[in-house]
Design an enzyme around this catalytic site. Structure first.
Site, PDB file in Angstrom:
ATOM      1  N   ALA A  45       1.037  -0.955   0.112  1.00  0.00           N
ATOM      2  CA  ALA A  45       0.000  -0.122  -0.080  1.00  0.00           C
ATOM      3  C   ALA A  45       1.007   1.284   0.098  1.00  0.00           C
ATOM      4  O   ALA A  45       0.558   2.199  -0.549  1.00  0.00           O
ATOM      5  CB  ALA A  45      -0.905  -0.042   1.155  1.00  0.00           C
ATOM      6  N   ASP A  46       2.097   1.234   0.860  1.00  0.00           N
ATOM      7  CA  ASP A  46       2.873   2.350   0.852  1.00  0.00           C
ATOM      8  C   ASP A  46       3.730   2.439  -0.783  1.00  0.00           C
ATOM      9  O   ASP A  46       3.612   3.513  -1.308  1.00  0.00           O
ATOM     10  CB  ASP A  46       3.994   2.168   1.835  1.00  0.00           C
ATOM     11  CG  ASP A  46       3.704   2.707   3.093  1.00  0.00           C
ATOM     12  OD1 ASP A  46       2.808   3.618   3.236  1.00  0.00           O
ATOM     13  OD2 ASP A  46       3.983   2.110   4.044  1.00  0.00           O
ATOM     14  N   VAL A  47       3.998   1.394  -1.196  1.00  0.00           N
ATOM     15  CA  VAL A  47       4.892   1.605  -2.319  1.00  0.00           C
ATOM     16  C   VAL A  47       3.850   1.948  -3.524  1.00  0.00           C
ATOM     17  O   VAL A  47       4.432   2.754  -4.390  1.00  0.00           O
ATOM     18  CB  VAL A  47       5.420   0.158  -2.845  1.00  0.00           C
ATOM     19  CG1 VAL A  47       5.899   0.046  -4.024  1.00  0.00           C
ATOM     20  CG2 VAL A  47       6.525  -0.233  -1.799  1.00  0.00           C
TER      21      VAL A  47
END
Length: 399
Positions: free
Chosen positions: A176-178
């Site tokens: 999700a961060d990436v």
């Protein structure tokens, strides 16, 4: 050779993973990235997220954790305490020289320092200012903290990941961060093009959860179309059969039968052409309807065969197939070497004189990515960068 973003200056107030993923990509494309790190915490939180850590030539642990290094090459580390008046003045002076500002504080978290988007855009209307937060600048959840795990849970992907009868499962990496970092990159590039055409900067409001929802893709839209909850499929595919992992005699293989002609060739390899002629299995909709019965047959036929035999037999018939590699197996492949997906960047202050990293997948024919700066030690570029900007190195209250 100049990069595509040569001359673009990025003031990076972000930390952990989403923002740093974005700014590393911008740096790979040629931008100059000034990574601001807090002296009070000895820099980005991920410097302490280990082991593993890179060691210095004497065997002592450095502040270069594997986690930090994965998203922080092509950046200059500058120690600035934005909680102090001197630090705030330094950031404002740097913003005056920057094209892009990116931050991932809580909404309004920088307002008390006069470093929020409204303040800096008023002073510098050409700035592209990107704010990343857990739930965005609006909505009832705007003040809740945002972490990858929470985004995967709230955003639905965990409900789709894992074995059908097992627990919801997060993706093994901070996906999700990436992906949020990737959306940030796209938004910044679009805003820069608008700025170059009109002279007008803008604010980008990006939420970790919003970006995670966006890549629910076919599963999310299937729910919207039917109104029904989607079920976890494990390694099976919701709408294609067979398309999953299978157990061989000596490991696991991936078989991805994407259409009925591939399925017929797959059955030829199995020595069961009747499975392609049987109306219960001849078409993909029929295979979906009779999934359990068909998979039981296939699993029995593959279980006694070796991975090498399965891969060779299906590749010869042009049926998509491949191994399930460990990371060691992956990085030892000729394909990784040919594509430059493992790189080494020199640092004379670490054991071996270099740090190993994953390469950038972009292959641009005219403006290729470059690897100019290895992941930095905390604050290593403070004096050089501030001096080049005409700022006194001691004006930032770095301590």
């Amino acid at each position: 050779m100049a990069g595509a973003l040569d001359g673009v200056k990025v003031l990076d107030l972000s930390r952990i993973l989403a923002g740093p993923t974005c700014t590393q990509l911008l740096g790979d494309l040629g931008a100059e990235v000034w990574k601001i790190e807090n002296p009070a915490s000895d820099g980005d939180d991920t410097r302490k997220w280990g082991p593993p850590f890179v060691e210095d030539p004497d065997g002592a642990r450095t502040d270069l954790s594997a986690y930090f290094m994965c998203a922080n090459r092509n950046k200059r580390s500058i120690a600035v305490d934005i909680a102090t008046p001197g630090g705030q003045a330094t950031i404002r002076a740097m913003a005056a020289e920057a094209d892009v500002v990116i931050e991932n504080f809580k909404p309004d978290g920088l307002k008390k320092y006069g470093l929020d988007h409204a303040s800096l855009l008023m002073a510098h209307p050409r700035l592209v200012y990107c704010s990343i937060s857990g739930y965005g600048q609006t909505g009832p959840n705007r003040d809740k903290p945002g972490y990858d795990l929470m985004a995967q849970g709230f955003g639905g992907i965990m409900s789709l990941t894992g074995e059908p009868e097992g627990r919801p499962m997060k993706v093994a990496v901070g996906i999700a961060d990436v992906m949020c970092g990737m959306y940030a990159t796209v938004g910044i590039l679009a805003a820069l093009r608008h700025r170059d055409a009109t002279g007008e900067g803008q604010h980008i409001d990006l939420a970790l959860v919003d970006s995670q929802i966006s890549w629910l893709i076919n599963e999310g839209v299937a729910h919207l179309v039917t109104g029904k909850e989607r079920k976890r499929q494990g390694n099976e595919h919701a709408t294609i059969v067979p398309y999953q992992t299978f157990e061989a005699a000596d490991g696991h293989v991936l078989i991805a039968v994407g259409n009925d002609s591939q399925y017929a060739r797959f059955c030829d390899y199995l020595g069961r052409p009747d499975l392609a002629e049987n109306p219960d299995y001849a078409t993909n909709p029929a295979r979906i309807q009779n999934r359990s019965k068909l998979l039981k047959i296939i699993e029995g036929l593959l279980a006694e065969r070796s991975m090498a035999d399965i891969i060779a037999g299906l590749e010869a018939r042009k049926v998509p197939v491949g191994p399930v590699n460990t990371l060691g197996q992956l990085f030892a492949t000729d394909q990784v070497a040919a594509r430059g997906m493992k790189i080494d960047m020199a640092r004379d202050d670490v054991a071996g004189g270099a740090v190993p990293l994953i390469g950038n997948p972009l292959k641009l024919s005219k403006t290729p990515v470059t690897y100019r700066h290895a992941p930095p030690r905390f604050g290593q570029d403070t004096a050089d960068v501030l001096a080049a900007l005409g700022l006194l190195p001691d004006s930032n209250d770095a301590g």
